[in-house]
Design an enzyme around this catalytic site. Structure first.
Site, mmCIF file in Angstrom:
data_model
loop_
_atom_site.group_PDB
_atom_site.id
_atom_site.type_symbol
_atom_site.label_atom_id
_atom_site.label_comp_id
_atom_site.label_asym_id
_atom_site.label_seq_id
_atom_site.Cartn_x
_atom_site.Cartn_y
_atom_site.Cartn_z
ATOM 1 N N GLU A 96 0.507 -3.855 -3.276
ATOM 2 C CA GLU A 96 -0.702 -3.564 -2.498
ATOM 3 C C GLU A 96 -1.976 -3.567 -3.331
ATOM 4 O OE1 GLU A 96 2.136 -1.866 -2.251
ATOM 5 O OE2 GLU A 96 2.691 -1.671 -0.133
ATOM 6 N N PHE A 156 8.138 11.576 6.529
ATOM 7 C CA PHE A 156 8.497 10.463 5.656
ATOM 8 C C PHE A 156 7.291 9.534 5.496
ATOM 9 C CE2 PHE A 156 10.242 6.093 5.185
ATOM 10 C CZ PHE A 156 10.695 6.252 3.878
ATOM 11 N N GLN A 157 6.956 9.230 4.268
ATOM 12 C CA GLN A 157 5.831 8.356 3.906
ATOM 13 C C GLN A 157 4.492 8.877 4.432
ATOM 14 O OE1 GLN A 157 7.029 4.225 4.721
ATOM 15 N NE2 GLN A 157 7.867 4.189 2.644
ATOM 16 N N LYS A 217 0.554 5.990 13.599
ATOM 17 C CA LYS A 217 1.416 5.008 14.261
ATOM 18 C C LYS A 217 1.326 5.087 15.788
ATOM 19 C CE LYS A 217 5.886 2.778 14.016
ATOM 20 N NZ LYS A 217 7.231 2.734 13.430
ATOM 21 N N MET A 230 -9.257 -5.234 -27.202
ATOM 22 C CA MET A 230 -10.446 -4.386 -27.160
ATOM 23 C C MET A 230 -10.133 -2.994 -27.696
ATOM 24 S SD MET A 230 -13.575 -4.391 -26.697
ATOM 25 C CE MET A 230 -14.375 -5.506 -25.563
#
Ligand SMILES: Cc1ncc(C[n+]2csc(CCOP(=O)(O)OP(=O)(O)O)c2C)c(N)n1
Ligand SMILES: [Mg+2]
Lengths: 572, 163
Positions: A51, A113-114, A163, A480
């Site tokens: 993502e 959940f999630q 949802k 760097m």
């Protein structure tokens, strides 16, 4: 009357908003939306492999096109994986809308959940965030999200969508609002006339003026106005790392970019100026060095759409809040109408001084008969692509070399994470550019450290045929970091060495692409030509460059603009 | 310097947390914070007292204004204004203390709003200095519990903060 489910309303709103691409990754809370996406073909979805990459891709798209990017992810881990990308866009004021699935509203707060509080998690790194509380609101919420993301000082907007707001069999009337008006959000549409007049008088009277332009010029689509004003005044111009391309680099009034790794002449000219016209820049600490030593003789005119950027770190004598294009346009008119003319004698002697500075350093670097210098890779690429490529970069020495030695004459072509400095940005950003600029050369200039932070996207490139050219300046080190350790920690290279690098050639091949290794100086140009000739192939070019090179000039820490290291041994 | 900033905020979930988040995110002080709906149910009125140099205060007001849900704000300390805070305090009150406390409450124009054989509950309104002064006067040793609302403020005269 048209009845649609929340999920269909969402996709329909995106269509009505004119969205071409969504970058995303599905999951439970977003499945109704993904189903709605499947049942249409106007909005195209690009499936990434992580993502974070979806957000950088949307970001690259936005930077190259000037239009807001769009991301779609699921709740919980899908949403939290976007945070680095969102923070990257936030720091550079990039317009984007990130649509996140969320657990059903009835479950919120129950550690479902999630479930992650994405509104809370994203709050410090977004311009705004919104949650959907009723399916009927969806068109308005979407409209608002894009409106906020792309107006005023742009930025990312997160939309949290539980949802149950997208349930397929619950339908509501679809109305896409024509206009959005928010009583609490009214970005300025023009600058204050009196202030603009005052600024023009100061510009015409200045003896050692300099124009300091930033990413705001590119975001505000004001390169044309800026170029016209600068040419009219005959003043020197420098820009920030984010402003690269806002004024043609090949023009003689352009001094290069300024700040920590800016050119000697732009840092010197800033320090000795009597007037700084700052256009869409924000006196960032990577530009000013120690603020108490900043440009002691300069008065400051600051144009910005965001009042909070003005007098935040450096006080402005003349603040002008407004869109840069509109303000510059008014300035051009005033300069044209003015009876006063720039002080030609003063400007001539100022330019003589600047030319001396320019001749003194001139971005020189030491070459070697056998080792490939990273700077010469960039110079060669710039020559071979006639300075016309879109160049994305990651973060590190390679980023600075790319910005220093590739000469951009046009805006929107230099694409890098300037504010957050996000390693892993380069490849997905390049993909976002290539998708909408299939006929343009798109180079991702990266390092062997950075590229590994989103290397999985080689798979996405294969799926969607995105033939970008990955230029890996392989110095076998987190260069760097190593440079800072050389300079400040007596070369104790704590964890800055990349041991056990993968075979990038085989890796590229495993993903269905071409890999080319360049390790001999005499091969550099011919092999790069061959690479660029493979128009329809993604080529991973692994170039073994000098492992000991440092980026110069480099401002001396806690010094003024004019205190710089010019090489490992020269300090001014 | 101490400032009282008064904000009209969209009365929406999450709006308050944005204001509070801004202060911690940008390292600004919050001394007190009060918030409640107004006569217009779509708006909340929030009052925050903070301290900082003029430059910091300027940034605070600009950053607050940048929040999408902030409709309007005013720095009340820039003009003449009225500030009030309400305090409820439980004091140990036995024997001769009872009369003494009663006298002090009267001097400060407070009220005893609840009484038991050993405790007085006192209500007192005023600016923050006055409330501090009362606590000092009764002495911290007798104080059992203090609850203060934080400062609310309004400009004097005709000036109003409204849409
Ligand atoms: C995500 C992230 N982690 C850490 C850093 C700190 N950092 C800045 S540059 C750099 C080294 C980058 O190495 P490489 O990509 O090989 O580039 P080089 O400097 O060698 O050209 C690191 C670790 C960062 N900018 N971003
Ligand atoms: Mg490296």
């Amino acid at each position: 009357m048209e009845l649609l489910s929340g999920a269909d309303m969402l996709i329909r709103s995106l269509q009505d908003e004119g969205i071409e691409y969504i970058y995303g990754y599905p999951g439970g809370a977003a499945l109704h939306i993904y189903d709605a996406l499947f049942r249409q073909d106007k909005v195209k979805h690009i499936l990434v492999r992580h993502e974070q990459a979806a957000v950088h891709m949307a970001d690259g798209y936005a930077r190259a096109t000037g239009k807001p990017g769009t991301v779609l992810v699921t709740s919980g881990p899908g949403a939290t994986n976007t945070i680095t990308g969102i923070a990257t866009a936030f720091m550079d004021s990039i317009p984007m809308v990130v649509l996140c699935g969320q657990v059903a509203s009835t479950l919120i707060g129950e550690d479902a959940f999630q479930e992650t509080d994405m509104i809370g998690v994203s709050r410090p790194v977004v311009k705004h965030n919104l949650s959907v509380r009723h399916p009927e609101e969806i068109p308005e919420v979407i409209r608002k999200a894009y409106y906020i993301a792309s107006t005023g000082r742009p930025g990312p907007v997160v939309v949290d969508i539980p949802k149950d707001m997208t349930t397929p069999n619950e339908r509501y009337e679809y109305v896409f609002p024509k206009k959005i008006k928010l009583r609490s959000y009214n970005p300025a549409i023009r600058g204050h006339a009196g202030q603009i007049k005052k600024a023009v008088d100061m510009l015409l009277a200045a003896k050692r003026p300099i124009i300091y332009a930033g990413g705001g010029v590119i975001l505000g689509k004001a390169s044309g106005q800026l170029t016209e004003l600068v040419r009219m005044l005959g003043h020197p111009i420098t820009n920030t790392l984010m402003g690269i391309g806002c004024y043609p680099a090949s023009d003689k009034q352009h001094l290069g970019w300024l700040g920590m790794h800016g050119t000697y002449e732009s840092n010197m000219a800033m320090h000795h100026s009597d007037l700084i016209l700052c256009v869409g820049a924000r006196f960032d600490d990577r530009v000013t060095n120690a603020t108490e030593k900043f440009c002691p003789g300069a008065r400051i005119v600051h144009i910005d759409i965001d009042p909070a950027s003005i007098s935040k770190t450096i006080d402005a004598d003349v603040p002008i809040v407004g869109p840069v294009d509109a303000v510059l346009k008014e300035m051009i008119t005033l300069v044209k109408e003015s009876k006063e003319k720039p002080d030609a004698d003063a400007l001539a002697s100022w330019w003589r001084q600047i030319e001396e500075w320019r001749a003194f350093h001139g971005m020189r670097y030491e070459t070697s008969p056998d080792v490939i210098k990273p700077q010469e890779v960039i110079e060669t690429l710039c020559r071979l692509t006639k300075g016309e490529a879109f160049v994305t970069s990651d973060v590190g020495q390679h980023q600075m070399f790319a910005a220093q030695y590739y000469k951009f004459d046009k805006p929107n072509r230099w694409i890098n994470s300037g504010g957050l400095g996000t390693m892993g940005f380069g490849l997905p950003a390049a993909m976002g550019v290539k998708l909408t600029h299939p006929d343009d050369e798109v180079l991702c200039i990266t390092g062997e450290g950075s590229i590994q932070m989103n290397i999985q996207e080689l798979s996405t490139c294969n799926q969607y045929n995105l033939p970008v050219k990955i230029i890996n300046l392989n110095n076998q080190a987190l260069g760097m970091v190593k440079q800072w350790q050389d300079m400040n920690y007596e070369s104790r290279h704590s964890q800055s060495y990349m041991e056990s690098l993968p075979d990038f050639i085989k890796l590229a091949e495993a993903y269905g692409h071409v890999g080319v290794r360049i390790d001999r100086k005499e091969d550099l140009e011919t092999k790069l030509k061959e690479v660029l000739a493979m128009k329809d192939k993604l080529v991973f070019v692994d170039i073994y460059v000098d492992r000991f090179e440092h980026v110069y000039p480099m401002q001396v820490a806690r010094g003024s603009m004019k205190d710089m290291w010019l090489s490992k041994t020269e300090r001014v | 310097m101490r400032r009282i900033i008064s904000v009209l905020l969209e009365n929406e979930p999450g709006a308050l947390s944005r204001v509070v988040g801004l202060f911690s995110q940008r390292n600004y002080n919050i001394e007190t914070l009060t918030v409640a709906p107004t006569e217009d149910e779509t708006l909340s009125r929030l009052t925050v007292t903070t301290t900082g140099s003029d430059k910091v205060i300027e940034q605070i007001t600009k950053q607050l204004n940048k929040l999408i849900e902030v409709v309007k704000l005013v720095d009340l300390t820039e003009g003449s204004h009225i500030e009030r805070e309400l305090m409820l305090v439980k004091l140990k009150a036995t024997g001769s203390q009872r009369a003494e406390i009663k006298r002090t409450v009267d001097i400060f124009r407070g009220q005893i709003v609840d009484v038991t054989s050993s405790v007085y509950t006192v209500q007192l309104a005023g600016d923050s200095d006055k409330l501090d002064g009362f606590i000092q006067a009764v002495g911290t040793s007798g104080v059992l519990e203090v609850v203060r609302t934080g400062v609310s403020g309004i400009a004097r005269g005709e000036k109003v903060l409204s849409l």
